[in-house]
Scaffold this motif. Structure first.
Motif, PDB file in Angstrom:
ATOM      1  N   GLU A 155      31.329 -19.364  27.660  1.00 28.81           N
ATOM      2  CA  GLU A 155      31.542 -17.975  28.077  1.00 28.81           C
ATOM      3  C   GLU A 155      32.391 -17.912  29.348  1.00 28.81           C
ATOM      4  N   LYS A 158      35.997 -18.486  28.408  1.00 34.26           N
ATOM      5  CA  LYS A 158      36.557 -17.275  27.808  1.00 34.26           C
ATOM      6  C   LYS A 158      36.873 -16.240  28.883  1.00 34.26           C
ATOM      7  N   LYS A 159      35.937 -16.065  29.805  1.00 31.35           N
ATOM      8  CA  LYS A 159      36.114 -15.085  30.880  1.00 31.35           C
ATOM      9  C   LYS A 159      37.325 -15.450  31.738  1.00 31.35           C
TER      10      LYS A 159
END
Length: 181
Positions: A155, A158-159
């Motif tokens: 995550e 992705k961020k």
């Protein structure tokens, strides 16, 4: 009248039969208690759990699996267990299930399970065989421990990728607007 030898034999047989019946009732009672105990453990576990028959079809899941994957219990019962795994790992998972049934030994391995949107969730799977009272295989039970640190890092990547893409695009716009090459 005093009991003769034949009456004593008959009483002995009746006593033995009663003893067997009482023993069977105790066994049934203990089996029911063990079943309820196991159901309690499975239903309250924070880790997702599946129980599959020897054919690989799901016969039960716990609430944690519903929560983590977004599937509901009714939609998974009688479905192939393999559907919870990404396409590219299904052959390996099927082979591991067969090894578990053949060896009867606990297998632990890293994999992914799919949620209802098709997103892969990193997990460590612990699986072992379930046996009938006669010793024959009944199926398998799988416990899926989420590898949260890996999920967190994915995550974060992705961020950061979204942030980088945004700022890169913004910097290109600014340089074009300012006439900088």
């Amino acid at each position: 009248k005093i009991l003769d030898e034949e009456d004593m034999k008959l009483l002995s047989i009746v006593g033995n039969v009663l003893s067997i019946v009482l023993s069977q009732e105790r066994i049934k009672e203990k089996t029911l208690m063990a079943r309820e105990y196991l159901k309690g453990i499975i239903s309250t576990s924070k880790d997702p759990i599946t129980i599959a028959d020897t054919e690989g079809n799901i016969i039960d899941i716990n609430p944690a699996l519903e929560k983590v994957t977004g599937y509901n219990r009714k939609s998974l019962i009688k479905s192939p267990l393999i559907m919870l795994f990404p396409e590219q790992t299904r052959g390996i998972i099927a082979d591991l299930r067969q090894a578990i049934i053949a060896d009867g030994k606990l297998q632990e391995f890293d994999s992914h399970i799919l949620d209802s949107t098709g997103t892969a969730i990193p997990v460590t799977v612990s699986s072992t065989i379930l046996r009938k009272p006669d010793g024959n295989p009944l199926g398998t039970i799988g416990v899926y421990r989420e590898r949260k640190e890996e999920k967190f890092l994915q995550e974060e990547i992705k961020k950061r990728t979204r942030e980088f893409t945004f700022f890169y695009g913004l910097s290109r716009l600014l340089t074009q607007h300012m006439g900088i090459k």
